[in-house]
Design a protein around this motif. Sequence first.
Motif, PDB file in Angstrom:
ATOM      1  N   GLY A 170       0.826  -1.194   0.000  1.00  0.00           N
ATOM      2  CA  GLY A 170       0.000   0.000   0.000  1.00  0.00           C
ATOM      3  C   GLY A 170       0.867   1.254   0.000  1.00  0.00           C
ATOM      4  O   GLY A 170       2.099   1.184  -0.056  1.00  0.00           O
ATOM      5  N   ASP A 171       0.236   2.381   0.108  1.00  0.00           N
ATOM      6  CA  ASP A 171       0.957   3.654  -0.029  1.00  0.00           C
ATOM      7  C   ASP A 171       1.852   3.983   1.158  1.00  0.00           C
ATOM      8  O   ASP A 171       2.846   4.695   1.011  1.00  0.00           O
ATOM      9  CB  ASP A 171      -0.039   4.802  -0.229  1.00  0.00           C
ATOM     10  N   THR A 172       1.491   3.501   2.347  1.00  0.00           N
ATOM     11  CA  THR A 172       2.271   3.864   3.532  1.00  0.00           C
ATOM     12  C   THR A 172       2.599   2.651   4.392  1.00  0.00           C
ATOM     13  O   THR A 172       1.883   1.646   4.380  1.00  0.00           O
ATOM     14  CB  THR A 172       1.502   4.880   4.405  1.00  0.00           C
ATOM     15  N   LEU A 173       3.693   2.776   5.126  1.00  0.00           N
ATOM     16  CA  LEU A 173       4.081   1.795   6.138  1.00  0.00           C
ATOM     17  C   LEU A 173       4.214   2.511   7.477  1.00  0.00           C
ATOM     18  O   LEU A 173       4.534   3.705   7.529  1.00  0.00           O
ATOM     19  CB  LEU A 173       5.415   1.129   5.771  1.00  0.00           C
ATOM     20  N   LEU A 174       3.987   1.766   8.545  1.00  0.00           N
ATOM     21  CA  LEU A 174       4.127   2.320   9.884  1.00  0.00           C
ATOM     22  C   LEU A 174       5.590   2.253  10.307  1.00  0.00           C
ATOM     23  O   LEU A 174       6.235   1.210  10.201  1.00  0.00           O
ATOM     24  CB  LEU A 174       3.263   1.536  10.867  1.00  0.00           C
ATOM     25  N   THR A 175       6.108   3.381  10.782  1.00  0.00           N
ATOM     26  CA  THR A 175       7.467   3.436  11.327  1.00  0.00           C
ATOM     27  C   THR A 175       7.390   3.998  12.740  1.00  0.00           C
ATOM     28  O   THR A 175       6.310   4.336  13.238  1.00  0.00           O
ATOM     29  CB  THR A 175       8.382   4.317  10.466  1.00  0.00           C
TER      30      THR A 175
END
Length: 248
Positions: free
Chosen positions: A8-13
């Motif tokens: 998807g467009d974003t990953l959690l960091t």
Amino acid sequence: MAFTALFGDTLLTKDGENPTEEVLSGCQAVGLYFSAHWCPPCRTFTPQLAKSFTDHLESKGMKIVFVSSDNDDSSFQEYYNEMPWAALPFSKPDLKTALSTKYEVSGIPSFVILDPFGTTMTKDGRDCVSNDPTGENFPWTSGAQALGNSQGGGGAPHLQHGATQAKVDDYKVKQEKAMKMQFCNLFVSSIFCSVYWWAWALSDTNCASKPIKMKDVFLSFGIISSIMIVTSCMAVFLTQKLLSDHMI
């Protein structure tokens, strides 16, 4: 764009959600870490992977994405706090399911390693890290590179020695049923205990005109029921520990 299609467009960091391509830019390999807080083998492997990643693999260009099988967001957050890498947001269950299907994940922990273009290099990443924690053979294009002279080449066992997710879910259901039974035993024991001690406090007559006092009878039963309560409390504690600490 290959990783955006996967995650998807974003990953959690640790700094919140960021663009996927930005998070994974410059990588030499990307590890997909399928894991869960409640899984005992996962809780054993995660600190090993974290140490290997922090001490060796990160500097070699590896990046990791945690793909959670946790039951709720709070468990996911608690577990992710132990990890020094990125994660697929818990709010994307459809992507998690798609990734598990794509990489044929039937047991956890599972560590799939991709090249910078999103092509699978090995699905035996767990064995790679376990047998080559310093990453001397990184990036591993095949799990066989890291197995070396390990006995039988079988690597570390997966969840419940190869059990599927369904078997683990069944185990959890049985443990929860056991917990309910222990609470029922505790409740019943408490009632009997209260009755016996109440009777002991009030009674001071002989049993059927014999020298055995009812007070002594109730005292004996009160002690026995108290022991039952202690035993039930211990059983509840141990069962709860089995569930909360995820020990098999």
